[in-house]
Scaffold this active site. Sequence first.
Site, PDB file in Angstrom:
ATOM      1  N   LYS A  84       1.033  -1.097  -0.063  1.00 52.66           N
ATOM      2  CA  LYS A  84       0.041  -0.012   0.100  1.00 52.66           C
ATOM      3  C   LYS A  84       0.863   1.291  -0.095  1.00 52.66           C
ATOM      4  O   LYS A  84       1.881   1.245   0.695  1.00 52.66           O
ATOM      5  CB  LYS A  84      -0.840  -0.110   1.229  1.00 52.66           C
ATOM      6  CG  LYS A  84      -1.933   1.035   1.328  1.00 52.66           C
ATOM      7  CD  LYS A  84      -2.598   0.896   2.506  1.00 52.66           C
ATOM      8  CE  LYS A  84      -3.972   2.016   2.710  1.00 52.66           C
ATOM      9  NZ  LYS A  84      -4.924   1.870   3.777  1.00 52.66           N
ATOM     10  N   SER A 163      -9.714   1.887   2.612  1.00 55.10           N
ATOM     11  CA  SER A 163      -8.720   2.685   2.106  1.00 55.10           C
ATOM     12  C   SER A 163      -7.529   1.782   1.268  1.00 55.10           C
ATOM     13  O   SER A 163      -7.144   2.192   0.255  1.00 55.10           O
ATOM     14  CB  SER A 163      -8.106   3.551   2.712  1.00 55.10           C
ATOM     15  OG  SER A 163      -7.218   3.104   3.556  1.00 55.10           O
ATOM     16  N   SER A 187     -10.039  -0.347   7.026  1.00 51.44           N
ATOM     17  CA  SER A 187      -9.524  -0.352   5.774  1.00 51.44           C
ATOM     18  C   SER A 187      -8.850  -1.254   5.127  1.00 51.44           C
ATOM     19  O   SER A 187      -8.355  -1.296   3.891  1.00 51.44           O
ATOM     20  CB  SER A 187      -8.601   0.835   5.483  1.00 51.44           C
ATOM     21  OG  SER A 187      -9.357   1.966   5.449  1.00 51.44           O
TER      22      SER A 187
HETATM   23  N1  GLN Z   1     -13.215   4.297   6.224  1.00 49.87           N
HETATM   24  C1  GLN Z   1     -12.743   4.799   7.291  1.00 49.87           C
HETATM   25  C2  GLN Z   1     -12.486   6.201   7.299  1.00 49.87           C
HETATM   26  O1  GLN Z   1     -12.534   6.656   6.116  1.00 49.87           O
HETATM   27  C3  GLN Z   1     -11.535   3.955   7.960  1.00 49.87           C
HETATM   28  C4  GLN Z   1     -10.190   4.132   6.859  1.00 49.87           C
HETATM   29  C5  GLN Z   1      -9.130   3.522   7.359  1.00 49.87           C
HETATM   30  O2  GLN Z   1      -9.231   2.335   8.116  1.00 49.87           O
HETATM   31  N2  GLN Z   1      -7.993   3.887   6.914  1.00 49.87           N
HETATM   32  O3  GLN Z   1     -11.813   6.915   8.257  1.00 49.87           O
END
Ligand code: GLN
Length: 495
Positions: A84, A163, A187
Site C-alpha cells: 500500500k 482505503s 480499511s
Molecule cells: N473508512 C474509514 C475512514 O474513512 C476507515 C479508514 C481506514 O481504516 N484507514 O476513516
Amino acid sequence: MSTPAPTELTDLTITAAADGMAKGDFSSEELTQAHLGAMEIAAGLNAFITPTPDLALERAKESDARRATGDAQGPMDGIPIAVKDLFCTDGVLTTAGSHILDGFKPPYESTVTTNLRDAGAVMLGKTNLDEFAMGSANVTSYYGPVKNPWKGNDGKDLVPGGSSGGSAAAVAARIALGATGTDTGGSIRQPASFSGIVGLKPTYGRCSRWGIVAFASSLDQAGPLTRSVADAAHMLGAMAGHDPKDSTSAPIPVPDFAAGLDAGVKGLKVGIPKEYTLDGMPPEIEALWTQGMDWLKDQGCECVEVSLPHTKYALPAYYIVAPAEASSNLARYDGVRYGLSLDGDSLDEMYEATRGEGFGDEVRRRVLIGTYVLSAGYYDAYYIKAQRVRTLIADDFRKVFEDVDVLLTPTAPSAAFAIGEKMDDPVAMYLNDVFTVPASMAGLPAISVPAGLDANGLPLGLHLIAKPFDEETLLRVAQSLEDAAGFTARPGATP
Ligand code: GLN
C-alpha cells in the site's frame, strides 16, 4: 476485460508458491515475471500508483540465489507482494494517494516493509489508496479510483472498498500473492470483504507504525491482505514484531501464527453481539451471519448472544477521534518539508496555497472537523467526550471476552457498490465501517474471511474479533470458517 486470466503461477496461494519454490518447481524470478505480466494486463484496474518491476526482478533473483545456497528465509522468501502506498519505501515514490506528496521519495524504509524484505518478500509495486487512507471506496485518491475486479450483474464498475482498495484489487485479480494494508477503522477488512479475499487487522501494537504515513496514530495498524487464512498467518508473521522506533509497538514475541491453524475450534465459545443487527441490512448478510454461526457450531463451537451496549456510539466517536488525530498529523504538510510547494507572498499564504491545492475534499473535511473538535471551547464537548466513549466501548469488549473466545459479525453492511455511489453523502460512506470501527476503537485483532456471494454474485465477508494479542485463536477460527465456507468464486467468473 481488465482481469487477467490467471496462469498456474498467479493462481497459487503464498503457501503453495513457497512449497513450489522449495521443491524447485519454479523460481522466484519466474513467479515474479508471471505477476508482473498480470499487472500489465490489469493496468485498467488502476490498482498500482507506482509499479516497481526492475526492483522486483532484482529481489527475485536475490531470493533465487539464497535458495540455491540453502539460505532461503522461510515462507515469504521469493513471494511477490504489493505494498500500500502509505508505507514509506526507500528511494521509491510514496504518495499516500495525495497530490501534496508529489515527488516524495523517502530516504528510509518503514519497519513493516523492512521486515518483509528481510523475510525475502519481493515488492511488485505501490498500490493505490484513498487519500491519506481516508475513505471506504478508494474514490478519494489523487490518482483516481480503483476498479474492483468483480463486476455486478449490470456490468457496472464497482469500488474495491477502501482505503486499501488497490491492495485488495491486486490480490483479488491475481496480480500479487499478498499485499500490505493499513486499517484505522476498517480499511483492511472492508476491502477484503468487497473483493472476496482475507484481510487481517492485528492488535494495535502488533506491527510497528514506524515509516507508515500517519492518519490517526492511536488507531492505525498494518496487516496483510491474502487469498487464504494460512497466507495471512505467514505474512503477518513476517510483518509483526517489536520495534524500538515505535513506542506503541508491543514488546512481546511473535508466535508462529500458522502453527495452530488446523487445531480445530471444538469447545470454543463464540459471542454474537446483538447490537450488530441493523435495520435495513440486506437479508443475504443476515443469512450469511446465521450460516457462519451454524458452520462454527457444526465444528464444535458454542454460539451465545452477547451485548456490547455502546456499539452505536462507536462510529460517531470514531469520526471525532480519527479526524482530530488526522488534523494534527497532517499539519506537517506545509509546503516546506515534503512534496508539493506553491509560492505565496508570505509564509501563511504559502501554507494556504500549498494545502489548499495539495489536499482533496475528503482530507480537507477531516482537517476541518478535527481542528474544530480540538479547538478551545469544543475540546471538552467533543474530543474528551469521544475519548470517554472509546473507553466504554473497550470496556464492553473486555467484559464479553471474560466469557467468550471470539466474536462473529458481518464485515460490512453491503457488498461492493458502484463507483460514484455515496460520493455526495459522506455519512452514508462512513456507515460502511459500522461493523469494523468498534474493534479499531478497542485496539482488538479482527479478520474478514470471504464466506459467500450476494444475489448479484458479489462477495461478502464474515468478521471475527478476538482478545488483544490473541491472533492465534482469531486465525484458528478463521481457518475453520474458511474450511466450512469453501469459497472458490473468483472475479471474472461472475456474469
Ligand atoms: N473508512 C474509514 C475512514 O474513512 C476507515 C479508514 C481506514 O481504516 N484507514 O476513516
